[in-house]
Write a protein that holds these residues in place. Structure first.
Motif: not given
Lengths: 281, 317
Positions: B63, B60, B55-57
């Motif tokens: 989050n 952030a 998961f490339q966030i």
């Protein structure tokens, strides 16, 4: 399937629970709790697809995350009436050694609670993770959340809102309790946020507005529309227009009861406006 | 005296990357998250082999911590990756409420810890992260010393149920622990035997402690070097047993002396086995720009500083 009258009766009982819980310990947040009673009753008893019992993973069932954890009284009452724990346990709210902490937590092992909340602005991120885990697991069920409108002043929400649409998290329905109040006053006096609807639209969410957020039928209709929008590549936001303190005339349309318990006389007055329907705990 | 040599130097972050890649092949529940620092965290291999579990966030971190907490609900074992500063101070409340208090099985993996981040300077060189993380109830805190140990620790924490903070870094440092080591959370590793002083070191300072022990040996002082890779839970028995023998102790860490390993050791000794202690660490200060070697010299985080501290503490016995 419950009918509107049954959900209405449960809501009235939940309202009595909220008032009695906060009165007993002279603390807690009745205003927002009362405003969201219809919504959470409808969510847990009609809208969500839930399994019997409770496990933390919540595989193949709809999940709910309460981000504005201070409205714990309504959450606890709805969870208890939904069968997660004995209704009598509401009697321990905010007392020492209770599983019903001031703000909800997993720490004391209370069934129905999957994340601690209270420090605002964190719930949407958690819901995103749970929603993405569902996708990895091939689990078609949905994730629901509830947030205060004042809570949107926390920046983490906007990180989450940006991420949700960018990553097409379309198994998520986030509801904003649009009561226009926060502790220090109306949201327009504390920090005007402009159009929340326009902001979500600008962030590429589907947005549904429920104008009568304290009307069971309106909630059921609006949430059915929201559910129909899931699975189409976009996250879904529900703007739920409620009245803080709903159902108790002197608590309505003001921020004054955001975090204040009623006195003995005020409790009596408030309960008289909400006659018992299912019996008190 | 047992001596240690090395044939190769590598960065500890690459040990993390290698461990994560192996987990990608062996544990289908492991997922990884990153806040726009894939290359710095050496997560490329995992991502290439398991794109659906990454998961490339974006930039952030708050989050990211929340999403990691949520992923555990559904049985995933999330590994978050960013710099130590953005893994702790920036997101303390998110970790506190959504991960630690909620008892979520999140592995917070933090690179570029301490002064050895180098030229970027004090904004990025966190020297307070061990303190922040060890104060959280239920949080396990690990600071590894070389490539092999970091790889072994990365693999080991996936098997452990509960929140973990795994701290490592950017510079190339000697590889001196075995490639086939079994990493036991909370179990100190005694590297040398000695009678005159105990040196308890963590992270990049472990090699410096070994170098110090060699020089001390030539001066007729035998030092017992203990590698404390797990700062919490701390291996109190190993510390007490060693100090019972040597009568004094030096702690060494790439961290502020306030809130770090040294204070945890001092608490153990104060309540069990009071003994003179000297602290090698940064002295309540921020870092600055410079090469890692220059910074470690300037702030007294090297073998020379450990030798001096040993000589001082022995006199206080």
């Amino acid at each position: 399937m419950a009918n509107t009258k049954e959900l209405q009766d449960l809501t009235t009982q939940v309202r009595r629970d909220i008032l009695r819980m906060v009165h007993k310990v002279n603390s807690g947040h009745p205003g927002g709790s009362l405003g969201c009673a219809e919504f959470l009753v409808a969510l847990y008893n009609e809208i969500m697809d839930r399994k019997d019992g409770f496990d933390m993973d919540g595989l193949n069932e709809d999940l709910f995350f309460l981000s504005n954890g201070h409205i714990s009284p309504v959450f606890y009452s709805v969870l208890a009436h939904a069968g997660y724990f004995p209704v009598e346990e509401l009697n321990t709210f905010r007392l020492i050694d209770s599983r019903l902490q001031g703000h909800p937590t997993t720490h004391e092992g209370l069934p129905g609670v999957r994340i601690a909340s209270g420090s605002l602005g964190q719930g949407m991120s958690v819901a995103l993770g749970a929603a993405q885990a569902k996708k990895l697991n091939g689990d078609k069920s949905l994730v629901y959340t509830l947030h205060g409108d004042g809570e949107l002043q926390e920046g983490q929400n906007w990180e989450a809102i940006m991420y949700a649409s960018a990553k097409k998290v379309d198994n998520l329905i986030c509801t904003i309790d649009l009561n226009g109040q926060q502790i220090d006053g109306s949201t327009d006096t504390v920090l005007p946020m402009g159009s929340i609807e326009a902001k979500f639209v600008a962030f590429d969410w589907e947005v549904i507005t429920i104008e009568k957020g304290n009307d069971i039928d309106a909630i059921l209709k609006g949430m059915a529309e929201a559910k129909a929008l899931t699975g189409k590549g976009k996250p879904v936001c529900v703007l739920l227009k409620t009245v803080m303190g709903n159902g108790v005339d002197f608590m309505m349309y003001t921020h004054a009861w955001h975090g204040k318990a009623p006195s003995d006389e005020q409790l009596e007055n408030a309960l008289a406006q909400n006659p018992a329907t299912l019996g008190d705990y | 005296m047992k001596t240690y040599t090395y044939t190769e130097k590598k960065d500890t972050r690459s040990g993390f990357g290698a461990g994560l890649a192996e987990l990608g092949r062996t544990n289908p529940n492991v997922v990884a998250l990153c806040a726009d620092l894939i290359g710095s965290l050496k997560m490329d291999e995992f991502i290439k082999e398991n794109p659906e579990r990454f998961f490339q966030i974006g930039i952030a971190e708050a989050n990211m911590m929340g999403i990691a907490a949520g992923l555990t609900i559904g049985g995933k074992i999330p590994f978050t990756g960013t710099f130590a500063n953005f893994s702790t101070g920036r997101v303390y409340d998110q970790i506190r409420q959504s991960i630690a208090y909620s008892d979520k099985n999140v592995k917070i993996c933090a690179s570029h810890a301490g002064l050895t981040l180098g030229e970027d300077g004090a904004t990025h060189q966190i020297l307070e992260d061990i303190g922040l993380m060890k104060m959280l109830p239920g949080m396990t805190v690990i600071n590894t010393c070389d490539y092999n140990q970091t790889k072994a620790a990365t693999i080991a924490i996936a098997e452990y149920e509960g929140p973990v903070y795994l701290r490592f870094g950017r510079p190339s440092v000697p590889i001196f622990t075995p490639a086939d080591q079994k990493f036991e959370i909370g179990k100190a590793v005694q590297l040398t035997e000695g009678a005159d002083v105990t040196i308890v070191a963590t992270g990049h300072l472990v090699w410096e402690a070994l170098e110090a022990s060699k020089a001390l040996y030539e001066k007729g002082i035998t030092a017992e070097v203990i590698n404390i890779h797990t700062i919490k839970p701390l291996d109190a028995k190993a510390i007490i047993d060693s100090v019972t023998k040597t009568g004094c102790i030096v702690t060494a860490e790439e961290h502020n002396i306030l809130g770090g390993l040294g204070e945890s050791v001092a608490r153990v000794l104060a309540t069990n086995k009071p003994a003179p202690q000297e602290f090698v660490g940064t002295k309540d200060t921020f870092g600055e720009s410079g090469t890692p070697a220059q910074l470690m010299d300037k702030y007294g985080l090297n073998a020379e500083a450990i030798i001096k501290a040993c000589e001082t503490v022995i006199k206080r016995k």
